[in-house]
Design a protein around this motif. Structure first.
Motif: not given
Length: 370
Positions: A12-13, A16, A35, A38, A79, A160, A163-164, A167
């Motif tokens: 996910f980074y 993000s 985050q 998540l 992270e 989220i 982002g998913l 990612a």
């Protein structure tokens, strides 16, 4: 452990980091909170599957608490290190990486030298989890730089979901790349003796230190600034940073490869087992493969900074295909050199394909960002 971190973090980074660097710092606390939610959800979803390792007797039950704890603190430490780098504190990020992966290992080596009673798996796991936990605790200081009260207004589920979607394909690309650095050992062991596999494993492990050094000493300092320039539409600044990334990468890479190529065989000559020195050309091949891969990170970070993810994904998939096909073809002629040659070919294919995309689509990425 390594693969577990991919699934609990879901890469996910990748989303993000770029998104946060395009926003004001006042927006970070709310998004970091989302985050965190998540990650907590992924822990609850993924960690129960690790019970399979113990039910199937792949790992003993007494290790279950150690493994669960290590997955969590290793991921949190990773992270937090990435957050520190995104915040423009690469020195802190590098220090946290050293605490998480270096200091505890050195301490454990001293402990087993001082007292043989420490030579147990339990003590190794204890030192490991203490090192990772210390990294998390020390790195948590970065959160004190934010004003949390009044800025956190709940979980941003739409952020989220976006982002998913970004990612997940990148996670597939990461796993394809990881597969190359996993299959190589199995392949080499399959076509060579177990003694040679031990030699190769040591050599490729040492060669991997080149990438670790470049990550901590070069990439972490430059790619966040490249992302910020891209977000601002600063073409001149981006090009300057890209050129600096190329110069520093190739310069330091040359130093590391020459130093490793000279010092490696010299050190191997003093090892009790003469097998390592007898096969020093294989070490050079491992260094070369890693060097080609590291050089390919220059166009990789340029594409990543411009959010051109699809070429990265396709390139990594191409690299895996080239590795498998090249290894199969080379094994017909030589089992000894097949894997190193296939790794060089895969790294070269990924680097060239990313560079070609950068040349022909680099301006397109900037036009879309404005």
């Amino acid at each position: 452990m390594g693969y577990s971190l991919y699934f609990v973090g879901f890469d996910f980074y990748v989303f993000s980091t770029r998104d946060l660097l395009g926003r004001s710092r006042e927006q970070w606390p709310g998004l970091l909170t989302s985050q965190g939610v998540l990650f907590l959800s992924l822990y609850c979803l993924i960690l129960p599957w690790s019970f399979f390792l113990f039910y199937s007797d792949l790992l003993p039950w007494w290790m279950m608490a150690w493994v669960m704890g290590l997955i969590i603190v290793e991921h949190l430490g990773q992270e937090i290190m990435r957050l520190a780098i995104a915040m423009g504190r690469p020195v802190l990020g590098t220090f946290l990486l050293f605490v998480r992966q270096g200091i505890w290992a050195l301490a454990f080596m001293f402990a087993i030298w001082f007292d043989p009673a420490f030579r147990t798996l339990e003590h190794l796991l204890l030192f490991w989890i203490i090192g990772s936990t210390c990294s998390v605790l020390l790195g948590s200081s970065v959160f004190l730089q934010f004003r949390w009260r009044g800025l956190v207004k709940g979980v941003d589920w739409s952020w989220i979901r976006v982002g998913l979607r970004v990612a997940f394909p990148m996670l597939v690309a990461t796993l394809a790349l990881r597969a190359i650095f996993t299959l190589d050992r199995y392949w080499f062991g399959f076509v060579n003796s177990s003694e040679l596999l031990g030699v190769y494993t040591l050599f490729i492990g040492i060669a991997g230190a080149v990438l670790a050094f470049m990550d901590a000493g070069v990439f972490a300092f430059l790619y966040p600034k490249m992302i910020e320039c891209f977000k601002r539409g600063d073409v001149a600044g981006f090009e300057d940073l890209k050129a600096s990334l190329a110069r520093q990468t190739l310069g330091w890479l040359a130093v590391l490869l020459v130093a490793g190529g000279v010092l490696g065989p010299a050190v191997f000559s003093f090892m009790p087992n003469p097998l390592y020195f007898e096969h020093w050309p294989l070490f050079w091949a491992c260094l070369l493969a890693m060097g080609v891969f590291v050089a390919g990170m220059v166009p990789h970070y340029s594409l990543y900074s411009m959010s051109l993810d699809k070429p990265i994904i396709l390139s990594n998939m191409l690299g895996l295909l080239v590795f498998v096909a090249g290894g199969a073809l080379c094994s017909v002629f030589t089992t000894y050199w097949a894997v190193p040659v296939a790794m060089c070919a895969a790294a070269l294919a990924m680097g060239i394909s990313k560079q070609l995309v950068l040349v022909f689509r680099g301006s397109e990425g900037f036009s879309q960002s404005v």
